[in-house]
Design a protein around this motif. Structure first.
Motif, PDB file in Angstrom:
ATOM      1  N   LEU B  75       0.909  -1.336   0.178  1.00  0.00           N
ATOM      2  CA  LEU B  75       0.040   0.009   0.054  1.00  0.00           C
ATOM      3  C   LEU B  75       0.909   1.359  -0.010  1.00  0.00           C
ATOM      4  CD1 LEU B  75      -2.728  -1.212   2.654  1.00  0.00           C
ATOM      5  CD2 LEU B  75      -2.981  -1.071   0.176  1.00  0.00           C
ATOM      6  N   GLU B 137      -3.526  11.027   5.893  1.00  0.00           N
ATOM      7  CA  GLU B 137      -2.080  11.161   4.671  1.00  0.00           C
ATOM      8  C   GLU B 137      -2.306   9.674   4.230  1.00  0.00           C
ATOM      9  OE1 GLU B 137       1.308  12.714   6.134  1.00  0.00           O
ATOM     10  OE2 GLU B 137       0.168  14.450   7.437  1.00  0.00           O
ATOM     11  N   ARG B 138      -2.090   8.572   5.159  1.00  0.00           N
ATOM     12  CA  ARG B 138      -2.067   7.391   4.427  1.00  0.00           C
ATOM     13  C   ARG B 138      -3.028   6.907   3.581  1.00  0.00           C
ATOM     14  NH1 ARG B 138       2.050   7.936   7.567  1.00  0.00           N
ATOM     15  NH2 ARG B 138       2.502   9.367   5.926  1.00  0.00           N
ATOM     16  N   PHE B 139      -4.388   7.661   3.857  1.00  0.00           N
ATOM     17  CA  PHE B 139      -5.389   7.490   2.799  1.00  0.00           C
ATOM     18  C   PHE B 139      -5.243   7.977   1.492  1.00  0.00           C
ATOM     19  CE2 PHE B 139     -10.424   8.814   2.036  1.00  0.00           C
ATOM     20  CZ  PHE B 139     -10.401   7.705   1.085  1.00  0.00           C
ATOM     21  N   SER B 140      -4.440   9.051   1.311  1.00  0.00           N
ATOM     22  CA  SER B 140      -3.798   9.660   0.210  1.00  0.00           C
ATOM     23  C   SER B 140      -3.044   8.715  -0.509  1.00  0.00           C
ATOM     24  CB  SER B 140      -3.306  11.052   0.425  1.00  0.00           C
ATOM     25  OG  SER B 140      -4.153  12.030   0.981  1.00  0.00           O
ATOM     26  N   VAL B 142      -2.787   5.385  -0.222  1.00  0.00           N
ATOM     27  CA  VAL B 142      -3.671   4.222  -0.623  1.00  0.00           C
ATOM     28  C   VAL B 142      -4.308   4.493  -1.972  1.00  0.00           C
ATOM     29  CG1 VAL B 142      -5.390   2.777  -0.385  1.00  0.00           C
ATOM     30  CG2 VAL B 142      -3.566   3.082   1.514  1.00  0.00           C
ATOM     31  N   MET B 143      -4.832   5.785  -2.164  1.00  0.00           N
ATOM     32  CA  MET B 143      -5.544   6.413  -3.361  1.00  0.00           C
ATOM     33  C   MET B 143      -4.598   6.427  -4.380  1.00  0.00           C
ATOM     34  SD  MET B 143      -8.827   6.435  -2.815  1.00  0.00           S
ATOM     35  CE  MET B 143      -9.029   7.376  -4.369  1.00  0.00           C
ATOM     36  N   LEU B 146      -3.761   2.758  -5.389  1.00  0.00           N
ATOM     37  CA  LEU B 146      -5.036   2.300  -6.251  1.00  0.00           C
ATOM     38  C   LEU B 146      -4.846   2.713  -7.551  1.00  0.00           C
ATOM     39  CD1 LEU B 146      -7.818   0.742  -5.962  1.00  0.00           C
ATOM     40  CD2 LEU B 146      -8.740   2.863  -5.140  1.00  0.00           C
ATOM     41  N   GLN B 147      -4.780   3.998  -7.728  1.00  0.00           N
ATOM     42  CA  GLN B 147      -4.758   4.519  -9.135  1.00  0.00           C
ATOM     43  C   GLN B 147      -3.356   3.954  -9.940  1.00  0.00           C
ATOM     44  OE1 GLN B 147      -5.736   8.422  -9.731  1.00  0.00           O
ATOM     45  NE2 GLN B 147      -6.885   8.682  -8.037  1.00  0.00           N
ATOM     46  N   ILE B 149      -2.453   0.964  -9.562  1.00  0.00           N
ATOM     47  CA  ILE B 149      -2.784  -0.444  -9.839  1.00  0.00           C
ATOM     48  C   ILE B 149      -3.634  -0.504 -11.065  1.00  0.00           C
ATOM     49  CG2 ILE B 149      -3.983  -2.511  -8.925  1.00  0.00           C
ATOM     50  CD1 ILE B 149      -2.818  -1.861  -6.040  1.00  0.00           C
TER      51      ILE B 149
END
Lengths: 225, 225
Positions: B75, B137-140, B142-143, B146-147, B149
């Protein structure tokens, strides 16, 4: 100005309401707006100004990202009573990505504009905390979606494995280890254990040192179909 | 007890330090621990107790999830000076998923255990806010992943991975295996090897037993944009 009914809804939806000063309450009541959006309308996108915090009174929202080739990936949906916070991402300094938010049905929404929310958030730590907690909930939603996209229905595979093993041995007790199941299924022990714990909490199986006992074969079978 | 040097590091790393009461400061100084982890060691997983908040003094951490086939999806990574918060997910009510955290290199970490962090977080709103901001920040991160991937073609992803690794190590030689790259990128070894062979034929990199050497960073960079 909001109607009394909308004001009630606003007040009940915001857990930080009681932490606001009288002046902040007045400001919020005066500046929040009721907005209506038609099905399919884009409410928030990276190309337009930050829509602000959206309290869904009626209707459903869909949040998604778009690929270079125009493919949409739905991250999560929001229901009546939910609050959309990523549409106020410009206010949240720790959020540095943007998403699209569409009205999935006709919607009635109470909108707290970004400048106002930004002001409340900088004046009142409870408002700021609320917004980041909400963002963390959406983080959880996105992680769930990510797992759905990347890992296809392990619950089905494990359920059918267990039923086959029980049928093979002619007993609901399957004498094996999580490690061995993982090896047989081409998976990892951690993944098997996590799903077995979930099955156990749901009353589908019981776990013991000796192995796994199927408690509810009917519901286990219903997972597969 | 922490050494004076570690105490300085603790104090400088925590933006809420000045908001703590004298008693809370004392508690934190007394109970925070310096922990050492060896390369490859799993520091936090869904199966063990929540490790708590980890302040990275030296070394690198990798955060990932595991697929049903045992495939690891990285991640994000954390560098010296970063703080790992998802290892304290048990304290954050709005976070309802779990991740794995491994030491990617030998690590020296100041650990604030979950019970202590939970206490500070419930007593002091600034501690709580800090943890949710960090989660955002970690959400950012992961996003972003995700993009990567979902959207970016593999040549671009691999080019940007190699450039990042070279920047991280400060050398054009990246000491790693195709297998490890595949794991970090959430891909398969065959796919990585095929693309690396293509890069090598194109003169972008050279391949050897010891790893991958970047030969033409400029052209590699041009792949990404």
């Amino acid at each position: 100005m909001l109607q009394p009914e909308d004001f009630d809804f606003l007040q009940k939806s915001l857990p930080f309401w009681d932490r606001l000063s009288a002046f902040q309450k007045e400001l919020l009541s005066r500046e929040a707006r009721i907005n209506r959006f038609a099905q399919g309308q884009t409410i928030h996108s990276s190309e337009n100004e930050c829509a602000g915090v959206l309290l869904i009174k009626n209707g459903f929202l869909r949040t998604y990202i778009i690929s270079d080739e125009g493919r949409e990936i739905t991250l999560y949906r929001l229901d009546p009573g939910d609050i959309c916070i990523l549409s106020a991402s410009c206010v949240l300094q720790s959020i540095c990505f943007d998403v699209f938010v569409d009205a999935e049905t006709d919607c009635e929404i109470i909108r707290i504009g970004s400048p106002l929310f930004s002001r409340l958030s900088s004046e009142n730590v409870y408002v700021e905390l609320f917004s980041y907690q909400l963002a963390a909930e959406r983080f959880s939603d996105v992680m769930w979606t990510l797992q759905q996209i990347l890992f296809i229905s392990f619950d089905k595979r494990l359920a059918s494995y267990l039923l086959e093993e029980a049928a093979r041995s002619g007993s609901p007790l399957i004498r094996t280890t999580h490690e061995r199941i993982a090896r047989n299924m081409g998976s990892a022990r951690e993944v098997v254990s996590r799903m077995l714990n979930y099955f156990s909490k749901e009353g589908l199986v019981s776990l013991s040192r000796g192995g796994i006992t199927i408690k509810d074969p009917k519901r286990l079978r219903s997972l597969i179909s």
